[in-house]
Design a protein around this motif. Structure first.
Motif, PDB file in Angstrom:
ATOM      1  N   ASP A 143      -9.845   4.589   2.436  1.00 44.92           N
ATOM      2  CA  ASP A 143      -9.414   5.614   3.385  1.00 44.92           C
ATOM      3  C   ASP A 143     -10.059   5.360   4.735  1.00 44.92           C
ATOM      4  O   ASP A 143     -10.998   4.567   4.868  1.00 44.92           O
ATOM      5  N   SER A 171      -4.985  -3.330  -0.247  1.00 50.46           N
ATOM      6  CA  SER A 171      -5.667  -2.922   0.981  1.00 50.46           C
ATOM      7  C   SER A 171      -4.754  -3.050   2.190  1.00 50.46           C
ATOM      8  O   SER A 171      -3.809  -3.837   2.210  1.00 50.46           O
ATOM      9  N   VAL A 172      -5.084  -2.283   3.212  1.00 51.15           N
ATOM     10  CA  VAL A 172      -4.316  -2.264   4.461  1.00 51.15           C
ATOM     11  C   VAL A 172      -4.994  -3.177   5.475  1.00 51.15           C
ATOM     12  O   VAL A 172      -6.206  -3.102   5.682  1.00 51.15           O
ATOM     13  N   PRO A 215       0.823  -1.210   0.000  1.00 50.03           N
ATOM     14  CA  PRO A 215       0.000   0.000   0.000  1.00 50.03           C
ATOM     15  C   PRO A 215       0.859   1.263   0.000  1.00 50.03           C
ATOM     16  O   PRO A 215       1.911   1.320   0.635  1.00 50.03           O
ATOM     17  N   GLU A 216       0.391   2.279  -0.714  1.00 42.03           N
ATOM     18  CA  GLU A 216       0.985   3.609  -0.684  1.00 42.03           C
ATOM     19  C   GLU A 216      -0.037   4.533  -0.032  1.00 42.03           C
ATOM     20  O   GLU A 216      -1.214   4.530  -0.408  1.00 42.03           O
ATOM     21  N   LEU A 217       0.422   5.320   0.933  1.00 41.53           N
ATOM     22  CA  LEU A 217      -0.494   6.093   1.762  1.00 41.53           C
ATOM     23  C   LEU A 217      -0.230   7.590   1.665  1.00 41.53           C
ATOM     24  O   LEU A 217       0.887   8.025   1.383  1.00 41.53           O
ATOM     25  N   ARG A 243      -5.421   5.618   0.954  1.00 42.83           N
ATOM     26  CA  ARG A 243      -4.591   4.727   0.129  1.00 42.83           C
ATOM     27  C   ARG A 243      -4.560   5.287  -1.288  1.00 42.83           C
ATOM     28  O   ARG A 243      -5.591   5.435  -1.938  1.00 42.83           O
ATOM     29  N   HIS A 281       0.080  -5.829   5.387  1.00 49.54           N
ATOM     30  CA  HIS A 281      -0.724  -6.061   4.185  1.00 49.54           C
ATOM     31  C   HIS A 281      -0.457  -7.467   3.672  1.00 49.54           C
ATOM     32  O   HIS A 281       0.492  -8.138   4.106  1.00 49.54           O
TER      33      HIS A 281
END
Length: 216
Positions: free
Chosen positions: A100, A41-42, A8-10, A36, A141
């Protein structure tokens, strides 16, 4: 398209703040929006948030400058002496989300006037206080093999927020805490008892009134 199992990139943003009502100690609650922007998904995040006052990002009136001399020296030197003031370091567990999530960050507002942050807010009573929020921690993740994996939050992740100074004072409810030695407290206690004063505020007020009479 990025595979759902990718790391994930946040992105982080603080979108609001308010005093915590009916709290055991004075506190502010910041609304942290975690979004995200890439990857899968986180499952969860062990999030560490460092909060500091970016004092150099605002202007100060003459009365505020006088109050801040104890922290930063004379205003003529502020270009080199006015550094960010560390406020708090919070650890938060963020639950699973797909796109989010909004996370409350509760921050205790100390009324100990010996501490730098309290001195700063004592000097600054209105307008906005610029804050820096710096994030670190671990993201959990699923990997391509559907096994739980971890990744570290990029060290460069941060955001800013302008806090209305009045909210800090509202959270404290108009009170302050003063540290003193045991000897000074004992003398003050004896003074209060001898004059049958009801509260510590009345005791201090009586002493101040007496001093003002002596000066005049």
């Amino acid at each position: 398209m990025t595979a759902p199992s990718a790391m994930p990139e946040l992105a982080f943003a603080v979108t609001g703040a308010e005093p915590v009502r009916m709290a055991a100690v004075p506190a502010l609650s910041f609304e942290l929006h975690v979004r995200r922007v890439g990857g899968g998904s986180v499952r969860s995040i062990n999030l560490t948030t460092a909060i500091r006052i970016a004092a150099a990002r605002r202007r100060y009136r003459a009365a505020e400058q006088d109050e801040l001399v104890e922290l930063f020296g004379v205003p003529e030197r502020w270009a080199t002496t006015m550094r960010p003031l560390p406020w708090a370091r919070l650890t938060t567990v963020v639950g699973p989300f797909d796109d989010d999530v909004v996370v409350p960050l509760q921050l205790v507002c100390t009324d100990d006037v010996e501490l730098a942050v309290a001195k700063y807010f004592h000097a600054v009573r209105d307008a906005a206080v610029p804050l820096d929020f710096l994030f670190s921690g671990t993201i959990f993740h699923l990997g391509p093999d559907e096994r739980l994996r971890t990744a570290q939050i990029d060290w460069s992740q941060d955001t800013t927020f302008d806090l209305a100074a009045g909210l800090w004072h509202e959270a404290l409810g108009g009170t302050r805490w003063v540290r003193m030695s045991e000897d000074s407290f004992s003398r003050l206690h004896d003074y209060r008892r001898a004059r049958a004063l009801g509260t510590w505020d009345e005791t201090i007020s009586a002493l101040l009134a007496r001093t003002e009479q002596d000066v005049s």
